[in-house]
Write a protein that holds these residues in place. Sequence first.
Motif, PDB file in Angstrom:
ATOM      1  N   SER A  17      24.658  11.982 -18.202  1.00 39.23           N
ATOM      2  CA  SER A  17      23.942  12.660 -17.365  1.00 39.23           C
ATOM      3  C   SER A  17      24.597  13.307 -16.015  1.00 39.23           C
ATOM      4  O   SER A  17      24.417  14.029 -15.451  1.00 39.23           O
ATOM      5  CB  SER A  17      23.088  11.651 -16.708  1.00 39.23           C
ATOM      6  N   ASP A  49      16.277  17.151 -19.792  1.00 32.09           N
ATOM      7  CA  ASP A  49      16.193  17.246 -18.352  1.00 32.09           C
ATOM      8  C   ASP A  49      16.656  15.888 -17.526  1.00 32.09           C
ATOM      9  O   ASP A  49      17.065  15.725 -16.601  1.00 32.09           O
ATOM     10  CB  ASP A  49      14.940  17.757 -17.772  1.00 32.09           C
ATOM     11  N   LEU A  50      16.108  14.876 -18.543  1.00 33.59           N
ATOM     12  CA  LEU A  50      16.566  13.368 -17.981  1.00 33.59           C
ATOM     13  C   LEU A  50      16.620  12.671 -19.250  1.00 33.59           C
ATOM     14  O   LEU A  50      16.002  12.930 -20.183  1.00 33.59           O
ATOM     15  CB  LEU A  50      15.602  12.850 -17.145  1.00 33.59           C
ATOM     16  N   ARG A  80      16.491  18.250  -8.632  1.00 28.81           N
ATOM     17  CA  ARG A  80      17.193  18.396  -9.806  1.00 28.81           C
ATOM     18  C   ARG A  80      16.130  19.266 -11.135  1.00 28.81           C
ATOM     19  O   ARG A  80      16.730  19.459 -12.084  1.00 28.81           O
ATOM     20  CB  ARG A  80      17.985  17.352 -10.521  1.00 28.81           C
ATOM     21  N   LEU A 128      13.556  13.045 -10.716  1.00 26.12           N
ATOM     22  CA  LEU A 128      14.016  14.264 -10.785  1.00 26.12           C
ATOM     23  C   LEU A 128      14.645  14.884  -9.526  1.00 26.12           C
ATOM     24  O   LEU A 128      15.572  15.378  -9.443  1.00 26.12           O
ATOM     25  CB  LEU A 128      13.189  15.181 -11.633  1.00 26.12           C
ATOM     26  N   ARG A 142      21.854  15.192 -14.546  1.00 26.00           N
ATOM     27  CA  ARG A 142      20.354  14.649 -14.842  1.00 26.00           C
ATOM     28  C   ARG A 142      20.307  13.282 -14.786  1.00 26.00           C
ATOM     29  O   ARG A 142      21.132  12.427 -15.045  1.00 26.00           O
ATOM     30  CB  ARG A 142      20.364  15.288 -16.460  1.00 26.00           C
TER      31      ARG A 142
END
Length: 360
Positions: A81, A62-63, A359, A356, A86
């Motif tokens: 990313s 996710d990151l 996102r 985040l 991300r």
Amino acid sequence: MEPLESLTIGYFGHYDPEYSRNRTLIKALRRAGASVIAINDRHRFLSRTPRLAWSATRARPDLLLVGFPAHSDVATAKILSVARRRPVIFSPLTSLWETVLDRRGLSTGSLSGWRSRLTDRISCSLADSIWLDTRSHIEWFSEQYGIPASRFRRVWLGADDDVMKPRPRRPSGTITVFFYGTFIPLHGIEHIVDAAAIVAREDERIRFVLCGHGQTYPEIRSRANRLGLRNLEFIPRRSPRELAMSITESDVCLGIFGRQEKAQRAIPNKVFDALACERPVITGDTPAARECLTHGEHAWLCPPGDPDALAAVVLEVGQDPGARARVAHAGHELFKREFSLDALTRALPPLVLETLGDRR
């Protein structure tokens, strides 16, 4: 439900997984519920980049969080990313430029110095959020590289208190003053040696133990030999668990005393480790140290690069076991509130979720 449950974080780059900063961040993020995947390759840039890219593509995090000292991998993380929207968090800990100049003795105009400064600027420009250990560091990075202060967050260095923890101190007829490190100029170990020479003339019960090896070790060893110090002992590097034992067996621990500008902005691992082990600590009186430590309450702060001042504090502290116990306890209570793994576990989720945004 844990704050970061169901979140996957790719800990990315050619970082050292055993370095304290990386260990503590990974542990705290996992305690907060995140799944932290090591996307790590220690090879040279051209060979590691496709491997890192392939690993990140397969993991689909996710990151991405770029660890220390993977400054040159932030660009790769950013490219990866963008395709999946991300974000990238960068945890540089320190300036690559300053580290190169400090450890290699290079001038600011050298090719290596110019290249490392450019790497700092690019990596910080590309990251969505930058985690640094002190406000002093944040102000310097923002000014040096033209990065808005709003992109930075202070994340204390802290310590791994699964390893660094209090243990009973065995009674001894001597007062042990302990230092460990990689013997870089930042540490100012020459001032510790000179202070030991002063202390030797005043109190023969006090002994100094210097643990480690590195760049300035030959010079420091020669200095101690010239002074004929019998109250100073050199011991080899220790593993983290062995270091914890050495810290808890000491009466006083030492931080850093270098005069460099960089030393004004850093609070080193050794200070947090001492606080975690409930040992009293003496370190340089710097803007960074004063962000969290109060002189005479949580630690003793003395002017950097001043052996006379350091010797005076060591003699005062060495002769007052009550003060040592009081400051050690207050420092440890502060550690538990602000710098422990539990404290980091509370502090990191809001920073991750903030990065985040929508996102998630």
